[in-house]
Design a protein around this motif. Structure first.
Motif, PDB file in Angstrom:
ATOM      1  N   ASN A  16      -9.736  56.716  31.318  1.00  0.00           N
ATOM      2  CA  ASN A  16     -10.416  55.584  30.684  1.00  0.00           C
ATOM      3  C   ASN A  16      -9.417  54.969  29.700  1.00  0.00           C
ATOM      4  N   PRO A  17      -9.784  53.882  29.018  1.00  0.00           N
ATOM      5  CA  PRO A  17      -8.796  53.246  28.133  1.00  0.00           C
ATOM      6  C   PRO A  17      -8.212  54.200  27.084  1.00  0.00           C
ATOM      7  N   THR A  18      -8.995  55.188  26.650  1.00  0.00           N
ATOM      8  CA  THR A  18      -8.479  56.132  25.653  1.00  0.00           C
ATOM      9  C   THR A  18      -7.463  57.085  26.266  1.00  0.00           C
ATOM     10  N   PHE A  23      -2.361  59.935  31.226  1.00  0.00           N
ATOM     11  CA  PHE A  23      -2.160  60.047  32.673  1.00  0.00           C
ATOM     12  C   PHE A  23      -0.918  59.287  33.135  1.00  0.00           C
ATOM     13  N   ASP A  24      -0.623  58.157  32.479  1.00  0.00           N
ATOM     14  CA  ASP A  24       0.597  57.413  32.826  1.00  0.00           C
ATOM     15  C   ASP A  24       1.830  58.290  32.613  1.00  0.00           C
ATOM     16  N   ALA A  25       1.865  59.002  31.476  1.00  0.00           N
ATOM     17  CA  ALA A  25       3.004  59.882  31.185  1.00  0.00           C
ATOM     18  C   ALA A  25       3.028  61.060  32.149  1.00  0.00           C
ATOM     19  N   ALA A  26       1.855  61.619  32.426  1.00  0.00           N
ATOM     20  CA  ALA A  26       1.777  62.784  33.307  1.00  0.00           C
ATOM     21  C   ALA A  26       2.298  62.452  34.702  1.00  0.00           C
ATOM     22  N   ARG A  27       2.062  61.222  35.152  1.00  0.00           N
ATOM     23  CA  ARG A  27       2.563  60.792  36.461  1.00  0.00           C
ATOM     24  C   ARG A  27       4.084  60.851  36.509  1.00  0.00           C
ATOM     25  N   LEU A  33       0.703  63.335  23.886  1.00  0.00           N
ATOM     26  CA  LEU A  33      -0.504  63.592  23.097  1.00  0.00           C
ATOM     27  C   LEU A  33      -0.677  62.512  22.042  1.00  0.00           C
ATOM     28  N   GLN A  34      -1.866  62.475  21.484  1.00  0.00           N
ATOM     29  CA  GLN A  34      -2.124  61.564  20.371  1.00  0.00           C
ATOM     30  C   GLN A  34      -1.602  62.209  19.080  1.00  0.00           C
ATOM     31  N   TYR A  44      -5.707  65.909  21.376  1.00  0.00           N
ATOM     32  CA  TYR A  44      -6.062  65.317  22.656  1.00  0.00           C
ATOM     33  C   TYR A  44      -7.297  66.020  23.179  1.00  0.00           C
ATOM     34  N   PRO A  45      -8.176  65.349  23.888  1.00  0.00           N
ATOM     35  CA  PRO A  45      -8.318  63.888  23.913  1.00  0.00           C
ATOM     36  C   PRO A  45      -9.484  63.508  22.999  1.00  0.00           C
ATOM     37  N   ARG A  46      -9.244  62.747  22.009  1.00  0.00           N
ATOM     38  CA  ARG A  46     -10.266  62.392  21.032  1.00  0.00           C
ATOM     39  C   ARG A  46     -10.075  60.939  20.632  1.00  0.00           C
TER      40      ARG A  46
END
Ligand SMILES: [Zn+2]
Length: 147
Positions: A16-18, A23-27, A33-34, A44-46
């Motif tokens: 989701n937007p948060t 996921f972009d980095a994981a790809r 992390l935040q 993560y993820p909050r």
């Protein structure tokens, strides 16, 4: 985080937007992390920092290194969708940056798991969704005798 079912019935996370930057980095094989700009906490993820409840965090890549804090082995398939995968280990990993992540262990015999063992993040892609896994990490040793 929402989930959907894979074609073979396994639960998959839906970005989701948060969580999309994660996921972009994981790809690309990176764990991201935040991080809070005030207290430096990684999480993560909050939607808010667990330390100060601030919501102006940013994303930062982390090492992916950590140690095995706890684990459990599923030998019977507590989730019917995962019965085909048993036995497998679910780990709680304490990352070097502080937060703990829960993920499946791979590349490790179930009898070789030890609390405190060094691990590192790796990624497995299922239907285009990158999933975080952890595997044993080789710790560099100084050469005996040295220079
Ligand atoms: Zn904070």
């Amino acid at each position: 985080m929402g989930t959907r079912m894979s074609e073979d019935g396994r639960p998959l996370p839906v970005p989701n937007p948060t969580t999309a930057p994660f996921f972009d980095a994981a790809r690309e094989g990176r764990l991201r992390l935040q991080r809070c700009p005030r207290d430096g906490l990684f999480f993560y993820p909050r939607s808010r920092c667990p330390g100060c409840l601030g919501d102006d965090w940013s994303w930062e890549d982390v090492s992916g290194r950590g140690s095995l804090h706890a684990f459990t082995v599923d030998r019977v398939g507590h989730d019917p969708a995962l019965t085909r995968d048993v036995p497998f280990a679910i780990a709680v990993v304490e990352l070097e940056e502080g937060p703990r992540m829960t993920a499946r262990m791979v590349d490790c015999g179930l009898d070789d798991l030890r609390v405190g063992m060094p691990v590192e993040a790796t990624f497995e892609t299922l239907e285009d969704v990158p999933l975080v896994r952890f595997r044993p990490r080789q710790v560099e040793r100084l050469p005996i005798g040295g220079a």
